[in-house]
Write an enzyme that holds these catalytic residues in place. Structure first.
Site, PDB file in Angstrom:
ATOM      1  NE  ARG A 196      27.237 -32.969 -25.783  1.00 30.85           N
ATOM      2  CZ  ARG A 196      27.247 -34.289 -26.508  1.00 30.85           C
ATOM      3  NH1 ARG A 196      26.292 -34.681 -27.366  1.00 30.85           N
ATOM      4  NH2 ARG A 196      27.909 -35.345 -26.224  1.00 30.85           N
ATOM      5  CG  ASN A 245      28.913 -28.357 -23.767  1.00 25.88           C
ATOM      6  OD1 ASN A 245      30.061 -28.586 -23.582  1.00 25.88           O
ATOM      7  ND2 ASN A 245      27.985 -29.502 -24.241  1.00 25.88           N
ATOM      8  CE1 TYR A 290      32.565 -32.142 -14.203  1.00 27.60           C
ATOM      9  CE2 TYR A 290      30.716 -32.549 -15.730  1.00 27.60           C
ATOM     10  CZ  TYR A 290      31.524 -31.719 -15.048  1.00 27.60           C
ATOM     11  OH  TYR A 290      31.289 -30.463 -15.182  1.00 27.60           O
ATOM     12  NE  ARG A 297      24.150 -33.728 -22.022  1.00 29.55           N
ATOM     13  CZ  ARG A 297      25.209 -34.297 -21.356  1.00 29.55           C
ATOM     14  NH1 ARG A 297      26.306 -33.448 -21.374  1.00 29.55           N
ATOM     15  NH2 ARG A 297      25.283 -35.535 -20.844  1.00 29.55           N
TER      16      ARG A 297
HETATM   17  P1  NAD Z   1      38.095 -24.628 -15.114  1.00 29.59           P
HETATM   18  O1  NAD Z   1      38.693 -26.026 -15.150  1.00 29.59           O
HETATM   19  O2  NAD Z   1      38.433 -23.561 -16.084  1.00 29.59           O
HETATM   20  O3  NAD Z   1      37.833 -24.107 -13.951  1.00 29.59           O
HETATM   21  C1  NAD Z   1      37.958 -24.839 -12.518  1.00 29.59           C
HETATM   22  C2  NAD Z   1      38.845 -24.252 -11.587  1.00 29.59           C
HETATM   23  O4  NAD Z   1      39.024 -25.071 -10.486  1.00 29.59           O
HETATM   24  C3  NAD Z   1      40.281 -24.806 -12.503  1.00 29.59           C
HETATM   25  O5  NAD Z   1      41.121 -23.416 -12.197  1.00 29.59           O
HETATM   26  C4  NAD Z   1      41.027 -25.587 -11.095  1.00 29.59           C
HETATM   27  O6  NAD Z   1      42.322 -25.096 -11.020  1.00 29.59           O
HETATM   28  C5  NAD Z   1      40.267 -25.422  -9.972  1.00 29.59           C
HETATM   29  N1  NAD Z   1      40.407 -26.287  -9.241  1.00 29.59           N
HETATM   30  C6  NAD Z   1      40.401 -27.585  -9.370  1.00 29.59           C
HETATM   31  N2  NAD Z   1      40.528 -28.319  -8.268  1.00 29.59           N
HETATM   32  C7  NAD Z   1      40.657 -27.377  -7.357  1.00 29.59           C
HETATM   33  C8  NAD Z   1      40.953 -27.563  -5.989  1.00 29.59           C
HETATM   34  N3  NAD Z   1      41.112 -28.515  -5.136  1.00 29.59           N
HETATM   35  N4  NAD Z   1      41.193 -26.371  -5.151  1.00 29.59           N
HETATM   36  C9  NAD Z   1      40.947 -25.329  -5.686  1.00 29.59           C
HETATM   37  N5  NAD Z   1      40.731 -25.065  -7.073  1.00 29.59           N
HETATM   38  C10 NAD Z   1      40.737 -26.200  -7.840  1.00 29.59           C
HETATM   39  O7  NAD Z   1      36.322 -24.827 -15.427  1.00 29.59           O
HETATM   40  P2  NAD Z   1      35.177 -24.101 -15.915  1.00 29.59           P
HETATM   41  O8  NAD Z   1      34.661 -24.349 -17.181  1.00 29.59           O
HETATM   42  O9  NAD Z   1      35.330 -22.824 -15.388  1.00 29.59           O
HETATM   43  O10 NAD Z   1      34.195 -24.869 -14.944  1.00 29.59           O
HETATM   44  C11 NAD Z   1      33.746 -24.393 -13.557  1.00 29.59           C
HETATM   45  C12 NAD Z   1      32.660 -24.998 -12.997  1.00 29.59           C
HETATM   46  O11 NAD Z   1      31.320 -25.316 -13.988  1.00 29.59           O
HETATM   47  C13 NAD Z   1      33.078 -26.442 -12.754  1.00 29.59           C
HETATM   48  O12 NAD Z   1      32.266 -26.920 -11.414  1.00 29.59           O
HETATM   49  C14 NAD Z   1      32.246 -27.392 -13.935  1.00 29.59           C
HETATM   50  O13 NAD Z   1      32.268 -28.598 -13.500  1.00 29.59           O
HETATM   51  C15 NAD Z   1      31.059 -26.499 -13.977  1.00 29.59           C
HETATM   52  N6  NAD Z   1      30.617 -26.670 -15.327  1.00 29.59           N
HETATM   53  C16 NAD Z   1      31.404 -26.290 -16.551  1.00 29.59           C
HETATM   54  C17 NAD Z   1      30.913 -26.509 -17.929  1.00 29.59           C
HETATM   55  C18 NAD Z   1      31.390 -25.787 -18.918  1.00 29.59           C
HETATM   56  O14 NAD Z   1      31.094 -26.276 -20.200  1.00 29.59           O
HETATM   57  N7  NAD Z   1      32.538 -24.820 -18.877  1.00 29.59           N
HETATM   58  C19 NAD Z   1      29.814 -27.191 -17.996  1.00 29.59           C
HETATM   59  C20 NAD Z   1      28.923 -27.718 -16.985  1.00 29.59           C
HETATM   60  C21 NAD Z   1      29.666 -27.452 -15.702  1.00 29.59           C
END
Ligand code: NAD
Length: 321
Positions: free
Chosen positions: A220, A176, A147, A284
């Site tokens: 965290r 987070n 990741y 973190r």
């Molecule tokens: P989430 O899983 O709720 O949302 C991600 C969405 O992307 C999901 O609804 C999923 O269905 C969609 N998705 C995945 N693959 C896809 C594809 N091929 N085509 C279309 N849609 C697709 O996650 P989140 O918590 O809302 O995170 C959003 C972003 O923020 C992500 O990039 C995540 O890595 C980043 N992020 C989140 C956190 C956190 O704590 N939530 C922390 C660091 C980074």
């Protein structure tokens, strides 16, 4: 009115962002691969589309005529998911790559990428009492396997699409994020939602024992969703092109987080520690010097307040089930 594409609009952060952008008077296209019935929020004034953004043709089609793209789409979850699904996490590189290619082809002016604190060099996070991670701490690179490497590579790609092709890119390193309307069960949930669910379940069933991953002394910082959305919007509207922490600097141990939940729920929990469960890095936190400097802002919602909202929402979901 700006025409904006939100990739991953059916997810946790994406759903909240779509709401914010609509509220600001923008025309929003929201795309996610999940069926609409599985989206955390469906906003009727957005154009809601189901499509796989790993596919270049889908990216080209949904970004036609769009002025800005926010990429929130990724195959991700909490530690329990990313430690065991490294290849799936890395395949999200196709989403960002194809969205950037489509942005170039369709002459999209601004592009936002949601990176993560998981890009930070792991040896700088080996004790629970650590000072905050500064943006420069991502290099020399040794991020979270799978990741984190995908996030770091995609950050880099944003930088070079700006330098070589002139696309104005922004990169947030989220720490987070938690709050209502997100994942709270099923294996992808993160610590705040997972613990809120376990404590709510203890209240509902009367069984006060919960499993805690690790010894609970790992630390965290947790960012409430409204702060995350505010920081994201401020970053997008700024001229700042390098990756920037969007994260709370209120560090807490997992045991400390459970203490807060005990107070909110009004019960005492029996903690059963599982030392074999995935735990991630030992400590973190976010250093907010740079974000303060460039955006004149940092998250402000305290953990107690944010966890109260989150706990109440999770509790209501469990009561409905
Ligand atoms: P989430 O899983 O709720 O949302 C991600 C969405 O992307 C999901 O609804 C999923 O269905 C969609 N998705 C995945 N693959 C896809 C594809 N091929 N085509 C279309 N849609 C697709 O996650 P989140 O918590 O809302 O995170 C959003 C972003 O923020 C992500 O990039 C995540 O890595 C980043 N992020 C989140 C956190 C956190 O704590 N939530 C922390 C660091 C980074």
């Amino acid at each position: 009115m700006t025409k904006i594409l939100v990739a991953g609009g059916g997810g946790f952060i994406g759903g909240h962002l779509v709401k914010q952008l609509i509220g600001e008077g923008n025309q929003v296209i929201s795309v996610d691969q999940k069926p609409l019935s599985d989206w955390y929020q469906v906003h009727s004034s957005a154009e809601n589309l189901v499509g796989d953004l790993q596919n270049l043709d889908v990216c080209l089609s949904v970004s036609k005529g769009v002025e800005q793209i926010y990429n929130l789409a990724a195959d991700m979850g909490g530690m329990g998911f990313i430690e065991l699904h490294k290849a799936e996490c890395m395949l999200s590189v196709l989403i960002n790559t194809h969205l950037l290619v489509a942005a170039r082809k369709n002459e999209v002016q601004k592009f936002f990428f949601s990176s993560s604190a998981c890009v930070y060099e792991q040896s700088k996070q080996s004790t629970s009492e650590i000072s905050g991670l500064k943006e420069e701490d991502a290099y020399p690179a040794m991020p979270e396997d799978g990741y984190g490497w995908e996030k770091l590579f995609s950050e880099r790609m944003c930088r070079h699409f700006h330098e070589d092709f002139g696309i104005s890119t922004r990169v947030a390193r989220y720490h987070n994020v938690y709050g209502p309307n997100g994942t709270y069960m099923g294996g992808r949930e993160k610590a705040p939602a997972a613990l809120a669910r376990k404590v709510a379940n203890a209240v509902i069933t009367g069984n006060r024992e919960i499993e805690v991953w690790g010894d609970g002394e790992q630390t965290r910082s947790f960012t409430y969703i409204t702060d995350c959305i505010q920081g994201t919007r401020k970053l997008m509207d700024s001229d700042f092109l390098s990756p920037l922490n969007i994260g709370s600097s209120e560090m807490v141990s997992i045991n400390g987080l459970i203490n807060i939940l005990e107070e909110i729920a009004g019960i005492k929990i029996e903690r059963k520690y599982n030392l074999d469960a995935p735990q991630g890095v030992r400590g973190r936190n976010s250093d907010n010097t740079l974000v303060n400097q460039v955006l004149n802002w940092e998250p402000s919602i305290g953990l107690k307040e944010g966890m109260s909202q989150t706990y109440r929402w999770v509790y209501d979901q469990l009561r409905v089930c």
